[in-house]
Design a protein around this motif. Structure first.
Motif, PDB file in Angstrom:
ATOM      1  N   ALA A   1      13.489   3.041  28.811  1.00  0.00           N
ATOM      2  CA  ALA A   1      12.977   2.677  27.482  1.00  0.00           C
ATOM      3  C   ALA A   1      13.691   3.458  26.381  1.00  0.00           C
ATOM      4  N   VAL A   2      14.236   4.628  26.719  1.00  0.00           N
ATOM      5  CA  VAL A   2      14.937   5.464  25.740  1.00  0.00           C
ATOM      6  C   VAL A   2      16.191   6.050  26.373  1.00  0.00           C
ATOM      7  N   TRP A   3      17.104   6.503  25.514  1.00  0.00           N
ATOM      8  CA  TRP A   3      18.378   7.015  26.017  1.00  0.00           C
ATOM      9  C   TRP A   3      18.677   8.435  25.584  1.00  0.00           C
ATOM     10  N   THR A   4      17.893   8.994  24.679  1.00  0.00           N
ATOM     11  CA  THR A   4      18.156  10.348  24.193  1.00  0.00           C
ATOM     12  C   THR A   4      16.906  11.210  24.315  1.00  0.00           C
ATOM     13  N   ALA A   5      17.093  12.530  24.238  1.00  0.00           N
ATOM     14  CA  ALA A   5      15.954  13.441  24.261  1.00  0.00           C
ATOM     15  C   ALA A   5      15.045  13.175  23.060  1.00  0.00           C
ATOM     16  N   GLU A   6      15.638  12.880  21.901  1.00  0.00           N
ATOM     17  CA  GLU A   6      14.838  12.588  20.709  1.00  0.00           C
ATOM     18  C   GLU A   6      14.058  11.285  20.898  1.00  0.00           C
ATOM     19  N   GLY A   7      14.675  10.302  21.496  1.00  0.00           N
ATOM     20  CA  GLY A   7      13.973   9.052  21.784  1.00  0.00           C
ATOM     21  C   GLY A   7      12.808   9.291  22.735  1.00  0.00           C
ATOM     22  N   SER A   8      13.011  10.153  23.708  1.00  0.00           N
ATOM     23  CA  SER A   8      11.954  10.494  24.642  1.00  0.00           C
ATOM     24  C   SER A   8      10.807  11.194  23.920  1.00  0.00           C
ATOM     25  N   ARG A   9      11.133  12.120  23.035  1.00  0.00           N
ATOM     26  CA  ARG A   9      10.112  12.827  22.251  1.00  0.00           C
ATOM     27  C   ARG A   9       9.276  11.837  21.443  1.00  0.00           C
ATOM     28  N   ARG A  10       9.940  10.915  20.795  1.00  0.00           N
ATOM     29  CA  ARG A  10       9.232   9.947  19.951  1.00  0.00           C
ATOM     30  C   ARG A  10       8.326   9.034  20.757  1.00  0.00           C
ATOM     31  N   LEU A  11       8.800   8.609  21.912  1.00  0.00           N
ATOM     32  CA  LEU A  11       7.976   7.774  22.783  1.00  0.00           C
ATOM     33  C   LEU A  11       6.761   8.556  23.274  1.00  0.00           C
ATOM     34  N   GLU A  12       6.974   9.809  23.675  1.00  0.00           N
ATOM     35  CA  GLU A  12       5.871  10.640  24.158  1.00  0.00           C
ATOM     36  C   GLU A  12       4.827  10.865  23.064  1.00  0.00           C
ATOM     37  N   VAL A  13       5.263  11.077  21.826  1.00  0.00           N
ATOM     38  CA  VAL A  13       4.323  11.265  20.713  1.00  0.00           C
ATOM     39  C   VAL A  13       3.510   9.992  20.488  1.00  0.00           C
ATOM     40  N   ALA A  14       4.167   8.833  20.536  1.00  0.00           N
ATOM     41  CA  ALA A  14       3.464   7.566  20.341  1.00  0.00           C
ATOM     42  C   ALA A  14       2.429   7.329  21.443  1.00  0.00           C
ATOM     43  N   GLN A  15       2.741   7.780  22.661  1.00  0.00           N
ATOM     44  CA  GLN A  15       1.823   7.580  23.780  1.00  0.00           C
ATOM     45  C   GLN A  15       0.727   8.639  23.834  1.00  0.00           C
ATOM     46  N   GLN A  16       1.062   9.861  23.430  1.00  0.00           N
ATOM     47  CA  GLN A  16       0.109  10.967  23.489  1.00  0.00           C
ATOM     48  C   GLN A  16       0.274  11.821  22.231  1.00  0.00           C
ATOM     49  N   PRO A  17      -0.554  11.579  21.192  1.00  0.00           N
ATOM     50  CA  PRO A  17      -0.427  12.346  19.947  1.00  0.00           C
ATOM     51  C   PRO A  17      -0.453  13.858  20.185  1.00  0.00           C
ATOM     52  N   VAL A  18       0.278  14.575  19.337  1.00  0.00           N
ATOM     53  CA  VAL A  18       0.443  16.016  19.481  1.00  0.00           C
ATOM     54  C   VAL A  18      -0.392  16.733  18.423  1.00  0.00           C
ATOM     55  N   PRO A  19      -1.399  17.525  18.835  1.00  0.00           N
ATOM     56  CA  PRO A  19      -2.198  18.250  17.847  1.00  0.00           C
ATOM     57  C   PRO A  19      -1.385  19.376  17.210  1.00  0.00           C
ATOM     58  N   VAL A  20      -1.537  19.500  15.901  1.00  0.00           N
ATOM     59  CA  VAL A  20      -0.844  20.552  15.179  1.00  0.00           C
ATOM     60  C   VAL A  20      -1.544  21.881  15.480  1.00  0.00           C
ATOM     61  N   PRO A  21      -0.784  22.961  15.676  1.00  0.00           N
ATOM     62  CA  PRO A  21      -1.434  24.244  15.917  1.00  0.00           C
ATOM     63  C   PRO A  21      -2.120  24.740  14.635  1.00  0.00           C
ATOM     64  N   PRO A  22      -3.133  25.585  14.759  1.00  0.00           N
ATOM     65  CA  PRO A  22      -3.888  26.048  13.587  1.00  0.00           C
ATOM     66  C   PRO A  22      -3.160  27.142  12.808  1.00  0.00           C
ATOM     67  N   VAL A  23      -1.923  26.871  12.409  1.00  0.00           N
ATOM     68  CA  VAL A  23      -1.163  27.846  11.628  1.00  0.00           C
ATOM     69  C   VAL A  23      -1.702  27.893  10.198  1.00  0.00           C
ATOM     70  N   THR A  24      -1.529  29.027   9.562  1.00  0.00           N
ATOM     71  CA  THR A  24      -1.975  29.189   8.181  1.00  0.00           C
ATOM     72  C   THR A  24      -0.844  28.808   7.241  1.00  0.00           C
ATOM     73  N   ILE A  25      -1.182  27.974   6.279  1.00  0.00           N
ATOM     74  CA  ILE A  25      -0.205  27.545   5.272  1.00  0.00           C
ATOM     75  C   ILE A  25      -0.690  27.977   3.900  1.00  0.00           C
ATOM     76  N   ASP A  26       0.246  28.053   2.969  1.00  0.00           N
ATOM     77  CA  ASP A  26      -0.086  28.174   1.550  1.00  0.00           C
ATOM     78  C   ASP A  26       0.966  27.386   0.809  1.00  0.00           C
ATOM     79  N   GLY A  27       0.731  27.164  -0.466  1.00  0.00           N
ATOM     80  CA  GLY A  27       1.712  26.372  -1.187  1.00  0.00           C
ATOM     81  C   GLY A  27       1.317  26.114  -2.615  1.00  0.00           C
ATOM     82  N   VAL A  28       1.906  25.091  -3.166  1.00  0.00           N
ATOM     83  CA  VAL A  28       1.737  24.741  -4.567  1.00  0.00           C
ATOM     84  C   VAL A  28       0.285  24.316  -4.811  1.00  0.00           C
TER      85      VAL A  28
END
Length: 188
Positions: free
Chosen positions: A6-33
């Motif tokens: 279904a895919v030919w590159t590592a990036e393609g594999s990553r994208r397919l895996e994300v679409a099949q199994q969403p990736v939770p964002v870690p609880p990192v602390t952000i700040d900004g504008v």
């Protein structure tokens, strides 16, 4: 490795895996504008909806300029939706991976230069270097210092839901597809 060809590159594999199994964002602390320090998942949860994310750094003279231009176009489309009475519940978020340099003041100046409307497009950083690395690694964002103060990095549009899960990844050339997908998912 090819997921049944279904895919030919590592990036393609990553994208397919994300679409099949969403990736939770870690609880990192952000700040900004205009944002006090808070966990990144809390920012995604505010107001619900879908968030299109890019990873940039303000001193970049190549890919980040393209990302900024793309987000300007996406912002214009979302503002046009609002003006037409359509509530898409989609917003934009630029995350700096150069948290040591890109202070909230630097991000604010850069956002102003790009005409970022804070009701549509927010700018944040992860000030803690270890948390920043954990975030980049979890999301598959490749950032390599070049030894001259700049970085080599991949670029994409990452789509997050209100639960703070990365649900899709789109190439830069797929800007309209990313927006259409985000609008569709935001409708519920």
């Amino acid at each position: 490795l090819t997921h049944d060809f279904a895919v030919w590159t590592a990036e393609g594999s990553r994208r397919l895996e994300v679409a099949q199994q969403p990736v939770p964002v870690p609880p990192v602390t952000i700040d900004g504008v205009g944002l006090a320090a808070q966990p990144l998942p809390a920012l995604f949860a505010q107001g619900g909806g879908i968030t299109l994310v890019d990873f940039v750094y303000t001193r970049c003279q190549t890919v980040c300029l393209s990302l900024g231009s793309s987000f300007q176009q996406l912002q214009a489309a979302l503002q046009a939706d609002r003006a037409a009475g359509k509530t898409s519940n989609v917003r934009l978020l630029s995350i700096s991976f150069d948290g040591a340099y890109d202070s909230p003041a630097v991000l604010q100046a850069y956002a102003a230069k790009l005409g970022a409307d804070p009701t549509v497009w927010n700018w944040v950083r992860v000030p803690d270097a270890a948390e920043q690395q954990a975030l980049l690694q979890r999301l598959g964002v490749v950032v390599i210092p070049n030894g001259l103060g700049d970085y080599e990095h991949n670029a994409a549009f990452l789509v997050f839901d209100a639960q703070g899960r990365m649900v899709r990844v789109f190439d830069l050339e797929e800007q309209q597809l990313a927006l259409d997908y985000a609008r569709y998912v935001a409708q519920g």
